[in-house]
Design a protein around this motif. Structure first.
Motif, PDB file in Angstrom:
ATOM      1  N   VAL A 262     -10.279   7.056   7.934  1.00 16.09           N
ATOM      2  CA  VAL A 262     -11.084   6.062   8.179  1.00 16.09           C
ATOM      3  C   VAL A 262     -12.053   5.538   6.935  1.00 16.09           C
ATOM      4  CG1 VAL A 262     -11.306   6.729  10.605  1.00 16.09           C
ATOM      5  CG2 VAL A 262     -13.070   7.358   8.972  1.00 16.09           C
ATOM      6  N   GLY A 263     -12.590   4.312   7.104  1.00 13.49           N
ATOM      7  CA  GLY A 263     -13.764   3.712   6.653  1.00 13.49           C
ATOM      8  C   GLY A 263     -13.181   3.552   4.940  1.00 13.49           C
ATOM      9  N   SER A 264     -14.263   3.804   3.910  1.00 15.73           N
ATOM     10  CA  SER A 264     -13.885   3.465   2.649  1.00 15.73           C
ATOM     11  C   SER A 264     -12.807   4.326   2.288  1.00 15.73           C
ATOM     12  CB  SER A 264     -15.129   3.473   1.786  1.00 15.73           C
ATOM     13  OG  SER A 264     -15.678   4.848   1.899  1.00 15.73           O
ATOM     14  N   THR A 265     -12.896   5.399   2.754  1.00 18.37           N
ATOM     15  CA  THR A 265     -11.818   6.682   2.256  1.00 18.37           C
ATOM     16  C   THR A 265     -10.183   6.155   2.730  1.00 18.37           C
ATOM     17  OG1 THR A 265     -13.491   8.230   3.123  1.00 18.37           O
ATOM     18  CG2 THR A 265     -11.272   9.061   2.291  1.00 18.37           C
ATOM     19  N   SER A 266     -10.244   5.305   3.760  1.00 17.80           N
ATOM     20  CA  SER A 266      -8.759   4.732   4.032  1.00 17.80           C
ATOM     21  C   SER A 266      -8.563   3.608   3.088  1.00 17.80           C
ATOM     22  CB  SER A 266      -8.791   4.422   5.532  1.00 17.80           C
ATOM     23  OG  SER A 266      -9.721   3.114   5.568  1.00 17.80           O
ATOM     24  N   ARG A 267      -9.329   3.095   2.448  1.00 18.99           N
ATOM     25  CA  ARG A 267      -8.845   2.047   1.546  1.00 18.99           C
ATOM     26  C   ARG A 267      -8.440   2.839   0.336  1.00 18.99           C
ATOM     27  NH1 ARG A 267     -12.920  -2.838   2.328  1.00 18.99           N
ATOM     28  NH2 ARG A 267     -12.175  -3.484   0.230  1.00 18.99           N
ATOM     29  N   SER A 268      -9.003   3.921  -0.114  1.00 19.85           N
ATOM     30  CA  SER A 268      -8.533   4.773  -1.066  1.00 19.85           C
ATOM     31  C   SER A 268      -7.049   5.399  -0.601  1.00 19.85           C
ATOM     32  CB  SER A 268      -9.453   5.999  -1.557  1.00 19.85           C
ATOM     33  OG  SER A 268     -10.568   5.521  -1.941  1.00 19.85           O
ATOM     34  N   ALA A 269      -7.123   5.633   0.550  1.00 20.44           N
ATOM     35  CA  ALA A 269      -5.678   6.440   1.040  1.00 20.44           C
ATOM     36  C   ALA A 269      -4.581   5.068   0.999  1.00 20.44           C
ATOM     37  CB  ALA A 269      -5.951   6.880   2.390  1.00 20.44           C
ATOM     38  N   LYS A 270      -4.867   3.978   1.112  1.00 19.43           N
ATOM     39  CA  LYS A 270      -3.862   3.012   1.341  1.00 19.43           C
ATOM     40  C   LYS A 270      -3.481   2.693  -0.205  1.00 19.43           C
ATOM     41  CE  LYS A 270      -3.090  -0.920   4.177  1.00 19.43           C
ATOM     42  NZ  LYS A 270      -3.551  -1.604   5.151  1.00 19.43           N
ATOM     43  N   PHE A 271      -4.276   2.562  -1.079  1.00 19.36           N
ATOM     44  CA  PHE A 271      -3.799   2.386  -2.655  1.00 19.36           C
ATOM     45  C   PHE A 271      -3.158   3.652  -2.875  1.00 19.36           C
ATOM     46  CE2 PHE A 271      -4.605   2.781  -6.913  1.00 19.36           C
ATOM     47  CZ  PHE A 271      -4.485   1.419  -7.386  1.00 19.36           C
ATOM     48  N   SER A 272      -3.360   4.848  -2.516  1.00 19.63           N
ATOM     49  CA  SER A 272      -2.397   5.866  -2.823  1.00 19.63           C
ATOM     50  C   SER A 272      -1.157   5.884  -2.366  1.00 19.63           C
ATOM     51  CB  SER A 272      -3.158   7.340  -2.409  1.00 19.63           C
ATOM     52  OG  SER A 272      -4.447   7.254  -3.299  1.00 19.63           O
ATOM     53  N   VAL A 273      -1.090   5.580  -0.978  1.00 18.44           N
ATOM     54  CA  VAL A 273       0.248   5.199  -0.473  1.00 18.44           C
ATOM     55  C   VAL A 273       1.147   4.128  -0.855  1.00 18.44           C
ATOM     56  CG1 VAL A 273       1.233   4.318   1.903  1.00 18.44           C
ATOM     57  CG2 VAL A 273      -0.499   6.074   2.029  1.00 18.44           C
ATOM     58  N   ASN A 274       0.476   3.180  -1.290  1.00 19.03           N
ATOM     59  CA  ASN A 274       1.308   2.189  -1.978  1.00 19.03           C
ATOM     60  C   ASN A 274       1.581   2.505  -3.447  1.00 19.03           C
ATOM     61  OD1 ASN A 274       0.777   0.409  -0.054  1.00 19.03           O
ATOM     62  ND2 ASN A 274      -0.774  -0.717  -1.160  1.00 19.03           N
ATOM     63  N   ALA A 275       0.890   3.346  -4.130  1.00 24.32           N
ATOM     64  CA  ALA A 275       1.302   3.992  -5.597  1.00 24.32           C
ATOM     65  C   ALA A 275       2.569   4.960  -5.263  1.00 24.32           C
ATOM     66  CB  ALA A 275       0.074   4.648  -6.123  1.00 24.32           C
ATOM     67  N   ALA A 276       2.294   5.689  -4.422  1.00 23.79           N
ATOM     68  CA  ALA A 276       3.277   6.571  -3.854  1.00 23.79           C
ATOM     69  C   ALA A 276       4.775   5.801  -3.743  1.00 23.79           C
ATOM     70  CB  ALA A 276       3.031   7.682  -2.662  1.00 23.79           C
ATOM     71  N   ARG A 277       4.500   4.964  -2.851  1.00 26.43           N
ATOM     72  CA  ARG A 277       5.912   4.321  -2.308  1.00 26.43           C
ATOM     73  C   ARG A 277       6.597   3.639  -3.636  1.00 26.43           C
ATOM     74  NH1 ARG A 277       8.343   4.752   2.609  1.00 26.43           N
ATOM     75  NH2 ARG A 277       6.914   5.772   3.793  1.00 26.43           N
ATOM     76  N   GLU A 278       5.712   3.267  -4.659  1.00 28.19           N
ATOM     77  CA  GLU A 278       6.343   2.731  -5.783  1.00 28.19           C
ATOM     78  C   GLU A 278       7.225   3.546  -6.341  1.00 28.19           C
ATOM     79  OE1 GLU A 278       3.078   0.712  -8.217  1.00 28.19           O
ATOM     80  OE2 GLU A 278       3.034  -0.857  -6.487  1.00 28.19           O
ATOM     81  N   LYS A 279       6.585   4.954  -6.551  1.00 23.30           N
ATOM     82  CA  LYS A 279       7.220   6.114  -7.196  1.00 23.30           C
ATOM     83  C   LYS A 279       8.306   6.515  -6.170  1.00 23.30           C
ATOM     84  CE  LYS A 279       3.604   7.580 -10.024  1.00 23.30           C
ATOM     85  NZ  LYS A 279       2.535   8.744 -10.306  1.00 23.30           N
ATOM     86  N   GLY A 280       8.585   6.024  -4.978  1.00 28.00           N
ATOM     87  CA  GLY A 280       9.686   6.357  -4.120  1.00 28.00           C
ATOM     88  C   GLY A 280       9.327   7.561  -3.198  1.00 28.00           C
ATOM     89  N   ILE A 281       8.081   7.856  -3.163  1.00 32.67           N
ATOM     90  CA  ILE A 281       7.698   8.871  -2.244  1.00 32.67           C
ATOM     91  C   ILE A 281       7.354   8.402  -1.019  1.00 32.67           C
ATOM     92  CG2 ILE A 281       5.885  10.812  -1.956  1.00 32.67           C
ATOM     93  CD1 ILE A 281       5.448  10.439  -5.136  1.00 32.67           C
ATOM     94  N   LYS A 282       7.577   8.940   0.212  1.00 33.79           N
ATOM     95  CA  LYS A 282       7.605   8.430   1.455  1.00 33.79           C
ATOM     96  C   LYS A 282       6.399   8.813   2.021  1.00 33.79           C
ATOM     97  CE  LYS A 282      12.683   7.952   2.403  1.00 33.79           C
ATOM     98  NZ  LYS A 282      13.624   8.402   3.034  1.00 33.79           N
ATOM     99  N   ALA A 283       5.340   8.206   1.761  1.00 34.60           N
ATOM    100  CA  ALA A 283       3.990   8.324   2.269  1.00 34.60           C
ATOM    101  C   ALA A 283       3.630   7.427   3.201  1.00 34.60           C
ATOM    102  CB  ALA A 283       2.945   8.449   0.974  1.00 34.60           C
ATOM    103  N   GLY A 284       2.755   7.540   3.975  1.00 34.90           N
ATOM    104  CA  GLY A 284       2.346   6.410   5.227  1.00 34.90           C
ATOM    105  C   GLY A 284       0.924   6.737   5.526  1.00 34.90           C
ATOM    106  N   LEU A 285       0.181   5.998   6.083  1.00 36.50           N
ATOM    107  CA  LEU A 285      -1.283   5.808   6.355  1.00 36.50           C
ATOM    108  C   LEU A 285      -1.397   5.719   7.829  1.00 36.50           C
ATOM    109  CD1 LEU A 285      -4.188   6.013   5.776  1.00 36.50           C
ATOM    110  CD2 LEU A 285      -4.197   3.947   5.187  1.00 36.50           C
ATOM    111  N   LEU A 286      -1.976   6.327   8.609  1.00 37.39           N
ATOM    112  CA  LEU A 286      -2.712   6.305   9.865  1.00 37.39           C
ATOM    113  C   LEU A 286      -4.052   5.855   9.623  1.00 37.39           C
ATOM    114  CD1 LEU A 286      -2.471   5.998  13.110  1.00 37.39           C
ATOM    115  CD2 LEU A 286      -2.371   8.405  12.923  1.00 37.39           C
ATOM    116  N   ARG A 287      -4.511   4.751  10.114  1.00 34.32           N
ATOM    117  CA  ARG A 287      -5.936   4.408  10.028  1.00 34.32           C
ATOM    118  C   ARG A 287      -6.306   4.083  11.360  1.00 34.32           C
ATOM    119  NH1 ARG A 287      -9.132  -0.062   8.708  1.00 34.32           N
ATOM    120  NH2 ARG A 287      -7.281  -1.471   8.808  1.00 34.32           N
ATOM    121  N   PRO A 288      -7.159   4.937  12.085  1.00 33.84           N
ATOM    122  CA  PRO A 288      -7.713   4.624  13.450  1.00 33.84           C
ATOM    123  C   PRO A 288      -8.778   3.800  13.299  1.00 33.84           C
ATOM    124  CG  PRO A 288      -8.200   6.934  12.888  1.00 33.84           C
ATOM    125  CD  PRO A 288      -7.464   6.481  11.671  1.00 33.84           C
TER     126      PRO A 288
END
Lengths: 281, 376
Positions: B281-307
């Motif tokens: 949640v919050g600012s941490t979820s923004r970092s998490a979203k960035f990491s998920v996008n970065a992972a996807r670019e490398k083909g890693i199947k990551a996803g974010l649930l942000r309540p």
């Protein structure tokens, strides 16, 4: 300042202001709180106040159970904070006629900060402090108005703390009407409440009351009626007597009557006059 | 007409959201990092017939806020950790008396005075358990300036609809961040007003137990009724009747539990085929979203649930995540609060790993990415 004499209506229909289905009340036999309430209801009647406009707010304690018995808009809140809830209500709806029912512990200990700031703001409300020098609801602990040397369940060796003078505190904090009455002098109390309800601003009325069950028993006072008589004979003197009595006769006693009355702008009116006027210019 | 864009700070957006929702009463006490909310409300409310008051302390602020609401005005207060602690008793009073109000908590480092200008997410559990007794809790967790505006409006809506206090939690980073946002026009966002009784004053029961949520009459409108923090029966008066106490205590929980789908709100990204789930949640979820996008670019199947609603806890969404993922990573600016809830829901179906930081610095994408790559 003496309390103005007024014609007292002796037969009185209390029922029109009470929630009769909520009686009997929780107060112990011999407690003066019911007497204080009767004087208040008569004063409300004298001022012809509307039940729909009246709003009684309380904190926690024996006296704070008063709102449950009166047929107004009533709010029984948390310990010490009645003043703050009431401030929100009054500011949000200035047409409400606010009365606070509080005790010496509720107003002077846990609610002390809110009490002084309410007085400072001079927001229009009548604060009735039922002052019986004890925490009754919790079973007889010492309060900020317990006299030095008195016994309480948390002061078995005698209370060592000096008591607050509630009226001096109210006056110093900025209340514009300050009075003291007692549960013995009921007609005088009715007149005092009547005057207080007609005052614009923060009005504080301390009512010296007795708790025979806890304070009385622990301090070897004989009974409820003797405690009442003691308020009359040994506890207080009126403002009219104040100048005549020699100091030794006033020693250890409290003065009754209207002790302080000044005009000062009321908070809600100031809000409209100063803040709203500038904000909407 | 072109949408009105504005560069706004999170706390400013919060005040804007409150005003959009129809807030007419604010009582508060200055505390970093939430003070801007009070400052703005003090300027704006008197312009629109509203009332602002700076109280003598946080306890008084919460009490006056409840008082303002009982007089019929939509009421707000804002604070941060220490102030939120002080508000807890009165907050519980609002729960049992069912008086709507909104409490903003711009979270800072703790415990105690802690780090007033540093971000934190350590009040997640205080929001849930801060006041004593079982009680209903709705808490929202916006992460973007736009979302602070929108979620503050939603907080008022939920509060008025369910007759319960609603807490909005965001960390100092989002509170003080500036982002361009779209200011909604009237009608763009839903605004819910309090249901008023349509019965006569004689028939009125403030806690009518034939209804899950009874309408609340404002004080001074002819409905003379009693409000108490004691256990009460449907007429509002104190009761010692066990059956009534039980019924009312369960009803105030049930009104939330029965409406979880309406109250819960999540933002999901890349969850369809996710094997590595993130919950933040919050600012941490923004970092998490960035990491998920970065992972996807490398083909890693990551996803974010942000309540966006952290309380009631999004059990359903977390459960679905636990079904499909081999690991759920929970980054949070505390020493482990949400992570235990995620573990409770996952119930051993996948691994649950927390990333925790309490040094007053945000969790940065690199820290999350490192863990994602470890599990990929």
């Amino acid at each position: 300042m003496a309390v103005a004499k007024q014609k007292l209506s002796v037969p009185f229909d209390y029922d029109k202001y009470l929630r009769k289905d909520k009686l009997p009340h929780i107060w112990c036999p011999g407690c003066g709180h019911g007497i204080v309430l009767k004087s208040l209801l008569r004063a409300i009647d004298n001022k012809e106040l509307s039940k729909d406009d009246l709003c009684m707010v309380s904190g926690i304690g024996c006296s704070s159970r008063t709102p449950g018995y009166v047929d107004f808009n009533t709010l029984h809140t948390i310990h010490g904070r009645a003043f703050s809830f009431a401030t929100g209500l009054k500011l949000a709806k200035p047409s409400l006629k606010m009365i606070i029912a509080t005790g010496d512990g509720d107003a002077m200990a846990i609610g002390g900060n809110h009490f002084i700031h309410t007085c400072r703001r001079n927001i229009d409300m009548l604060i009735i402090v039922y002052s019986n020098a004890i925490y009754g609801m919790t079973g007889g602990q010492s309060s900020p108005t317990t006299p030095i040397g008195s016994i309480a369940t948390t002061a078995r060796y005698g209370n060592v703390e000096p008591p607050f003078d509630i009226c001096e505190m109210a006056k110093a904090a900025g209340a514009t009407f300050v009075a003291r009455g007692t549960a013995y002098h009921t007609q005088e109390l009715e007149r005092t409440f009547t005057e207080a309800l007609g005052h614009k601003g923060t009005a504080v009325v301390e009512v010296i009351d007795s708790c025979p069950i806890y304070f009385g028993r622990m301090n070897k006072q004989r009974g409820a009626s003797e405690m009442m008589e003691n308020i009359e004979k040994n506890g207080t003197f009126s403002v009219k007597q104040a100048d005549k009595l020699p100091d030794e006769k006033k020693e250890g006693k409290l003065v009754r009557g209207i002790l302080h009355r000044v005009e000062r702008p009321e908070y809600c009116e100031q809000y409209d006059k100063l803040i709203v006027a500038k904000a909407t210019k | 007409m072109a949408a009105k864009k504005k560069l706004m700070q999170g706390n400013e957006a919060c005040a804007a959201g409150a005003l959009y929702a129809g807030c007419k009463f604010y009582a508060g006490y200055p505390i970093t990092p939430s003070t801007e909310v009070a400052e703005i409300m003090s300027v704006e409310l008197p312009k629109i017939g509203g009332k602002f008051i700076q109280m003598e302390d946080e306890i008084a602020s919460m009490a006056a806020t409840i008082g303002g609401s009982l007089a019929g005005l939509k009421s707000l207060t804002a604070t941060s950790g220490p102030g939120f602690s002080l508000k807890q008793e009165a907050l519980g009073y609002a729960c049992i008396t069912e008086v709507p109000c909104v409490i903003i908590n711009v979270m800072r480092g703790g415990p105690s005075t802690g780090y007033p200008t540093g971000p934190s997410q350590s009040d997640i559990m205080q929001a849930k358990w801060g006041t004593h007794g079982d009680h209903p809790v709705i808490a929202l967790t916006p992460a973007y300036v736009q979302e602070i505006l929108d979620e503050t409006v939603r907080a008022f809506n939920l509060s008025e609809k369910y007759r319960t206090p609603v807490i909005v939690l965001f960390d100092e980073i989002v509170g003080h961040m500036r982002e361009p946002i779209t200011i909604p026009e009237p009608g763009d966002l839903e605004v819910v007003d309090r249901e008023k009784p349509d019965c006569t004053p004689e028939e009125y029961k403030p806690y009518d137990d034939t209804k899950l949520i009874a309408p609340l009459a404002p004080f001074g409108d002819g409905y003379r009724f009693h409000v108490t923090g004691l256990n009460h029966s449907e007429d509002g008066f104190p009761t010692n009747n066990s059956e009534m106490i039980d019924k009312n205590n369960r009803r105030i929980m049930q009104k939330i539990d029965d409406n979880i789908d309406d109250i819960c709100k999540n933002d999901e990204s890349n969850l369809e085929d996710a094997e590595i789930g993130l919950f933040a949640v919050g600012s941490t979820s923004r970092s998490a979203k960035f990491s998920v996008n970065a992972a996807r670019e490398k083909g890693i199947k990551a996803g974010l649930l942000r309540p966006l609603t952290i309380w009631p806890f999004p059990d359903k969404a977390v459960s679905e995540l636990a079904e499909k993922c081999k690991v759920i990573i929970v980054p949070e600016l505390n020493l482990g609060q949400m992570v235990n809830e995620v573990k409770r829901v996952a119930a051993g179906r996948c691994e649950v790993i927390g990333i925790h930081r309490v040094d007053g610095e945000p969790i940065k994408p690199a820290q999350i990415t490192e863990l994602i790559e470890k599990y990929s």
